[in-house]
Design an enzyme around this catalytic site. Structure first.
Site, short mmCIF file in Angstrom:
data_model
loop_
_atom_site.label_atom_id
_atom_site.label_comp_id
_atom_site.label_asym_id
_atom_site.label_seq_id
_atom_site.Cartn_x
_atom_site.Cartn_y
_atom_site.Cartn_z
N GLU A 1 6.63 16.16 45.27
CA GLU A 1 7.48 14.98 44.51
C GLU A 1 8.11 14.17 45.42
OE1 GLU A 1 8.07 18.14 44.89
OE2 GLU A 1 10.23 18.80 44.64
N ASP B 1 19.99 -1.77 29.53
CA ASP B 1 19.57 -0.66 28.40
C ASP B 1 19.76 -1.51 27.07
OD1 ASP B 1 19.15 0.88 30.67
OD2 ASP B 1 21.06 1.70 30.50
N HIS C 1 7.05 20.27 49.02
CA HIS C 1 7.41 19.40 47.94
C HIS C 1 6.75 18.36 47.74
CE1 HIS C 1 11.12 21.54 46.95
NE2 HIS C 1 11.32 21.96 48.37
N GLY D 1 14.58 25.28 43.88
CA GLY D 1 15.75 25.76 43.50
C GLY D 1 16.57 26.45 44.62
N CYS E 1 7.76 25.35 45.50
CA CYS E 1 8.84 26.05 46.37
C CYS E 1 9.42 27.32 45.71
CB CYS E 1 9.95 25.06 46.69
SG CYS E 1 11.12 25.55 48.09
N TYR E 2 10.78 27.18 45.23
CA TYR E 2 11.23 28.50 44.48
C TYR E 2 10.23 28.70 43.20
CZ TYR E 2 14.34 31.68 41.69
OH TYR E 2 14.68 32.99 41.41
N LYS F 1 15.11 5.07 34.21
CA LYS F 1 15.62 3.69 34.24
C LYS F 1 14.46 2.77 34.57
CE LYS F 1 19.33 0.98 34.12
NZ LYS F 1 20.42 0.94 33.39
N GLY G 1 23.77 -5.71 29.38
CA GLY G 1 23.20 -5.07 30.44
C GLY G 1 21.80 -4.50 30.29
#
Ligand code: XMP
Length: 520
Positions: free
Chosen positions: A178, A234, A176, A59, A86-87, A376, A232
């Site tokens: 990720e 979705d 990080h 953050g 991190c934070y 997605k 589409g």
């Protein structure tokens, strides 16, 4: 330990890092269900989620600033493993009695950590020099660990790049894991969710489909469900999923607004009604949309009219149906996260992308949203697993207002017909050259201006078509695609030869920002 797709779950508490969503995605990619809550979720909400482990995100704040975000007490009391990033690591340290200080220099970018103790979290991360490449992005740093913690890795400027208290299963990393710049980030996340939290790798398309079908059958029972099918990704995946779950209790309404791509309406009917045997009502509403749009040039006004007409046409079709109890929608997890954020007033609207408002009061259906907790990329994988053709699932996004925002100014059928053919030629050539998958979005735009050309001995005074192709990951920023000139040449020659009403083709070389992706 028994493993179960619904109880093996990780909670991510979001302290505002730009990477928080990525953490949730990485955990899912490791095969474990995860959700993201705001850091100030209540103790009850956290307990109700019943996570097998909690990840505290990074953050932008400093733990010692006034009103800095705090880790809720329940997090420490649940008795489940914790990973602070991190934070998250700094806040954990400060709240457990350690010390965090402002760094003399901000550390941002690649760094090599020296691994001094490969605990469960850092297992299989070290190279032959006991190092691993990571991505750092921080100002403050931990300068004294909380009681019970010991250091597991460091860098020359960061004495506690990671630390752990293995008896309590509390872990912290300053870097990080990720982001893809951290070489063995996936390994670290997998170590945490699998070997530390004990979750199985159960979150995959096959299991998600099985779980979802069971949940849909429980929720819907013998009732009838209505779905607005757009073609589409979705709504297509929702249609396929519901069809598997409840068969002919599903009715889809497909509104053809006359602003779709070449032959798109027929393709949607072929795919869903003919190939999959789903009941689809096609509402041919081209005239109605074009009449409502006549004389309107303002982009936002056009969007609103298209949204309003859609609701009206859809509602009229819905009223003709008897006994519908549920309305299915293709809401996905990022929509849920974004709308939660915009309720906090953080969103800044540049274009109103909300294509569809609510239905009128007389159509008070209960909602079915089977993709509400999926990202997605998960929805796409589900679509392929459900048998929807790859090219429909991995198609460039197409805006709800369709060609309505790709015909500049007033929308007319004549313009839409020209644009459809030009766009189709563009797509054919992008696919044939292998550039379709290298661009995130590409399309033709109709310019309502005439330009002089020459054909044989004659003069041609006809319309201008612009080509737009962009490379982007998040659609927030984009670079115009550097298509080879030979390809652009071929496309423009074909468009001008095959469409007599076009005398000129231009290529859009604007990036976003300052330009947007769509022209309106
Ligand atoms: P812009 O033009 O804002 O586009 O850079 C970013 C992405 O959003 C899509 N877009 C829309 N999608 N309704 C939609 O469903 C809209 O009104 C709309 N306007 C833009 C655009 O195609 C791109 O993918």
């Amino acid at each position: 330990m028994t493993q179960n797709i619904t109880t093996d779950r990780i909670l991510i508490l979001d302290f505002g890092s730009q990477y928080s969503q990525l953490i949730a995605r990485r955990v899912r990619e490791a095969g474990v269900y995860s959700e993201m809550y705001a850091y100030d979720a209540s103790d009850d909400e956290i307990r109700a989620f019943a996570p097998k482990g909690i990840i505290l995100s990074g953050g932008p704040e400093s733990v010692y600033a006034d009103n800095s975000p705090k880790i809720p007490q329940a997090v420490f009391e649940l008795g489940v493993p914790l990973l602070g990033i991190c934070y998250g690591f700094q806040a954990m340290t400060a709240q457990l009695g350690g010390v965090v200080e402002a760094g003399d220099v901000k550390e941002f970018g690649y760094a090599k950590i020296d691994i001094s103790q490969a605990d469960k979290l850092l297992a299989n991360m070290a190279d032959e020099h006991n190092q691993s490449q990571v991505w750092m992005s921080h100002g403050d740093k931990v300068t004294k660990l909380a009681d019970g913690f010991s250091v597991t890795s460091s860098t020359p400027s960061c004495p506690y790049a990671s630390a752990s208290d293995e008896s309590r299963h509390f872990y912290g990393v300053q870097f990080h894991p990720e982001v893809t710049h951290t070489d063995k980030g996936e390994t670290l996340i997998s170590n945490f969710v699998h070997s530390i939290c004990g979750c199985g790798s159960l979150w995959n398309s096959e299991n998600i489909i099985e779980l979802r079908i069971k949940q849909l059958q429980e929720q819907i029972g013998n009732s009838e469900v209505l779905l607005g099918l757009s073609g589409g990704v979705d709504s297509s995946v929702v249609a396929a999923l519901l069809h598997r779950a409840i068969g002919d209790k599903l009715t889809c309404v497909f509104v053809d607004n006359g602003l779709l791509r070449l032959n798109e309406g027929d393709q949607v009917m072929q795919m869903f009604a003919e190939n999959m045997g789903i009941r689809v009502i096609r509402a041919d509403a081209e005239n109605r949309f074009l009449t409502a749009l006549a004389g309107v040039t303002d982009p936002e006004a056009k969007r609103k009219i298209i949204g309003r007409e859609f609701i009206e046409v859809f509602s009229e079709e819905a009223r003709k149906l008897d006994g519908i109890k549920f309305l299915a929608q293709g809401t996905i997890y990022p929509d849920v996260i974004e709308s939660a954020k915009s309720k906090q007033g953080k969103a800044h609207v540049i274009k109103s992308h909300h294509n569809v408002g609510g239905l009128p009061d007389d159509l008070a259906f209960e909602l079915v949203e089977p993709l509400r907790d999926l990202f997605k990329d998960e929805v796409r994988k589900l679509g392929v697993a459900l048998g929807i053709p790859y090219h429909m699932i991995y198609r460039h996004p197409f805006p709800g207002p369709g060609l309505g925002v790709r015909i500049l100014g007033e929308v007319k059928k004549e313009y839409a017909d020209i644009l459809r053919v030009a766009d189709d030629i563009f797509m054919q050539e992008l696919r044939a050259s292998g550039w379709y998958d290298k661009t995130a979005q590409a399309f033709a735009v109709f310019q309502p201006v005439k330009s002089v050309g020459v054909v044989g001995d004659g003069r041609r005074y006809a319309w201008v078509i612009a080509l737009r192709a962009v490379e982007t990951v998040d659609f927030m920023t984009a670079r115009f695609a550097h298509l080879p000139y030979d390809l652009v040449d071929k496309i423009s020659t074909r468009i001008m030869n095959e469409i007599t009403d076009v005398s000129r083709v231009v290529y859009d070389v604007s990036s976003k920002p300052p330009a947007t992706i769509e022209w309106e």
